[in-house]
Write a protein that holds these residues in place. Sequence first.
Motif, short mmCIF file in Angstrom:
data_model
loop_
_atom_site.label_atom_id
_atom_site.label_comp_id
_atom_site.label_asym_id
_atom_site.label_seq_id
_atom_site.Cartn_x
_atom_site.Cartn_y
_atom_site.Cartn_z
N ARG A 147 0.82 -1.22 0.00
CA ARG A 147 0.00 0.00 0.00
C ARG A 147 0.85 1.27 0.00
N LEU A 148 2.05 1.20 0.59
CA LEU A 148 2.86 2.39 0.81
C LEU A 148 3.23 3.11 -0.48
N TYR A 149 3.55 2.35 -1.54
CA TYR A 149 3.97 2.98 -2.79
C TYR A 149 3.03 2.71 -3.97
N ALA A 150 1.94 1.98 -3.72
CA ALA A 150 0.90 1.83 -4.75
C ALA A 150 0.24 3.19 -4.98
N VAL A 151 -0.31 3.40 -6.16
CA VAL A 151 -0.98 4.68 -6.44
C VAL A 151 -2.26 4.75 -5.61
N PRO A 152 -2.39 5.73 -4.72
CA PRO A 152 -3.59 5.83 -3.88
C PRO A 152 -4.84 6.08 -4.73
N PRO A 153 -5.98 5.49 -4.36
CA PRO A 153 -7.21 5.68 -5.14
C PRO A 153 -7.59 7.14 -5.36
N ARG A 154 -7.38 7.99 -4.38
CA ARG A 154 -7.73 9.40 -4.56
C ARG A 154 -6.95 10.02 -5.72
N ILE A 155 -5.71 9.61 -5.91
CA ILE A 155 -4.91 10.12 -7.03
C ILE A 155 -5.34 9.44 -8.32
N GLY A 205 2.55 17.16 2.49
CA GLY A 205 2.31 16.93 1.06
C GLY A 205 1.68 15.57 0.82
N LEU A 206 2.31 14.75 0.00
CA LEU A 206 1.78 13.42 -0.34
C LEU A 206 2.33 12.33 0.58
N GLY A 207 3.08 12.73 1.61
CA GLY A 207 3.60 11.75 2.56
C GLY A 207 4.92 11.12 2.15
N GLY A 208 5.61 11.71 1.17
CA GLY A 208 6.85 11.12 0.66
C GLY A 208 7.95 11.04 1.69
N PHE A 209 8.07 12.06 2.55
CA PHE A 209 9.09 12.06 3.61
C PHE A 209 8.87 10.89 4.56
N ALA A 210 7.63 10.73 5.03
CA ALA A 210 7.31 9.64 5.97
C ALA A 210 7.49 8.28 5.31
N ALA A 211 7.08 8.16 4.04
CA ALA A 211 7.20 6.88 3.34
C ALA A 211 8.66 6.45 3.23
N ALA A 212 9.53 7.42 2.97
CA ALA A 212 10.96 7.10 2.83
C ALA A 212 11.60 6.72 4.15
N LEU A 213 10.92 7.05 5.26
CA LEU A 213 11.46 6.76 6.59
C LEU A 213 10.79 5.56 7.26
N VAL A 214 9.82 4.93 6.62
CA VAL A 214 9.04 3.87 7.28
C VAL A 214 9.95 2.82 7.89
N SER A 215 9.74 2.59 9.19
CA SER A 215 10.58 1.65 9.94
C SER A 215 9.90 1.39 11.29
N PRO A 216 10.08 0.21 11.86
CA PRO A 216 9.57 -0.04 13.22
C PRO A 216 10.23 0.86 14.27
N LYS A 217 11.34 1.50 13.91
CA LYS A 217 12.08 2.31 14.87
C LYS A 217 11.46 3.68 15.09
N SER A 218 10.58 4.11 14.18
CA SER A 218 10.02 5.46 14.30
C SER A 218 8.64 5.53 13.66
N TRP A 219 7.93 6.62 13.92
CA TRP A 219 6.66 6.90 13.25
C TRP A 219 6.62 8.40 12.97
N VAL A 220 5.82 8.79 11.99
CA VAL A 220 5.74 10.20 11.58
C VAL A 220 4.31 10.70 11.70
N MET A 221 4.15 11.83 12.39
CA MET A 221 2.88 12.56 12.39
C MET A 221 2.88 13.47 11.17
N ASN A 222 2.11 13.10 10.15
CA ASN A 222 2.04 13.87 8.91
C ASN A 222 0.98 14.96 9.04
N VAL A 223 1.43 16.19 9.15
CA VAL A 223 0.50 17.31 9.29
C VAL A 223 0.26 17.95 7.93
N VAL A 224 -1.01 18.09 7.58
CA VAL A 224 -1.38 18.79 6.35
C VAL A 224 -1.97 20.14 6.77
#
Length: 607
Positions: free
Chosen positions: A405-413, A461-480
């Motif tokens: 799901r992380l890099y598949a094209v999201p349905p909204r797009i 934005g589109l969550g690219g920063f958080a996606a590139a960091l995905v890891s069990p070691k951290s999580w990202v609060m994505n603020v729009v």
Amino acid sequence: MGPKPRGRSPVSIFIVIGLCCFFYLLGAWQRSGFGKGDSIAQEITKQTNCNIFSTLNFETHHNDVPIPDSSEPKAKVFKPCDIKYADYTPCQEQDRAMTFPRENMIYRERHCPPEEEKLRCLIPAPQGYMTPFPWPKGCDYVHYANVPYKSLTVEKAVQNWVQFQGNVFKFPGGGTMFPQGADAYIDELASVIPIADGSVRTALDTGCGVASWGAYLLKRNVLAMSFAPRDNHEAQVQFALERGVPAYIGVLGSIHLPFPSRAFDMAQCSRCLIPWSSNDGTYLMEVDRVLRPGGYWILSGPPINWKTYYQTWKRTKEDLKAEQRKIEELAEQLCWEKKYEKGDIAIWRKKVNAVSCRRSSASICQARDADDVWYKKMETCATPYPEVTSASEVAGGELKKFPARLYAVPPRIANGLVPGVTEESYQEDNKLWKKHVNTYKSINKLLGTTRYRNIMDMNAGLGGFAAALVSPKSWVMNVVPTDSVNTLGVIYERGLIGMYHDWCEAFSTYPRTYDLIHASGVFSLYQSKCASEDILVEMDRILRPEGSVIFRDKVEVLNKIRKIVGGMRWETKMMDHEDGPLVPEKILVAVKTYWVGSKANSTSSDE
């Protein structure tokens, strides 16, 4: 008569002109990127890494622009706030809250101070403050000095929420409705809900306590967003964030939750005490709005299993029976199908589309953007499903299992619902953020380790920063930001979490709750809306001592920021853009120095 002066030979003139042309062409060839010298320079650049924690003493091509007017004042020095403000939450401040109506929990909603009442000082850490335990140990242990409140250890002792041992709190994983532990509780849920296979990735916990449900779901690769009000259960959200679990201060009251529609795969209320049957079902309708078609809702606690607990809950059988009947009716009206009820737990599943629903048109929300929710009042109506073309189609689009799901094209797009974003531009954005994050990791080698557990992206934005960091070691609060293109639905469709926010106001969290903050384009976005100084003071409030900030913006904007934070006990260095010094966008890295408040209402520095 002397000899006549000799004129310049045509040959020598030709040679001079030829040499000029040769060196011009040679220089152009080198600048084009094909010259050997350029490739050598690029190789040296690639091999040069800077770790901002070993030293911040490196130079860049762009330093502060000199100020020609000598009368221009020097950088303002921000004073520390009184130590009584150590846990100050500007928009959930208790005295202000008590001036608002208690009806529908309005007084526990966001009520931010007016401009003239804003604190423009630096919130101090309590004496003895320590860096949180690294994950996963931090999930179970918290330093007492960081959150010095013992009330929950007494109030919730029987329910096994939290224990005080020596100078630390221990979280054994208990909860009001799962005193045997969150793992056993989740195991029971997983017998009905496909938690293990990646079908369920995002979850919502309404009234979360110390967020043990969310903490134990993380071990199963499920990201839970937890919220609770700032109330007499002192510091429950603060405990959650100190443990490294996503949470914010919030309440289900009169305004919408700060999430898009169809955001969560699963939501739960574990004795959250929200009156689901009240207000004609408005609260349940709000859960329905944020629940994805095919998603699950879990209710454990009143009125479920009322025959066993009616005396403990000090309520009559008739009252509890009527409440459960009302919830069952509302769920049916919302197109939810009951899948399970045993002991203390009941589980419903929202149907994947409206084809088999029996909703009346009068109960459907009319002509409203279901994602436009910031400070908007909730209405007593159900959010319509997106249209489908068959009885088996998932309304809004079917999502792949995580992590695909992380890099598949999201349905909204894919469905063209995000202005200016195509499938191609989405893929390019992902490539760009992988490149940016690799640069950040070369600057700060601790990024991607357990040193930074709680991370915030202020302009996701589109969550690219958080996606590139995905890891069990951290999580990202994505603020729009509420002033930017609404992309939060895309972020949730990627299996990430976040919320809407206006950075002219304080964020709904306690001080010192984020280890690293990423601010890309934030100050350009807000430069005509509110003071940069106020945003930076808020960033300082929510950043842990020795936490880090990565700014990405235009050089003139970053020079202004650099000057302001020079008076905030931050250390900074400017870096060139990945593509070289001629790109006007730059990177500014900053570290908040360690200091704590003192009882004498002053501050002391402890290195």
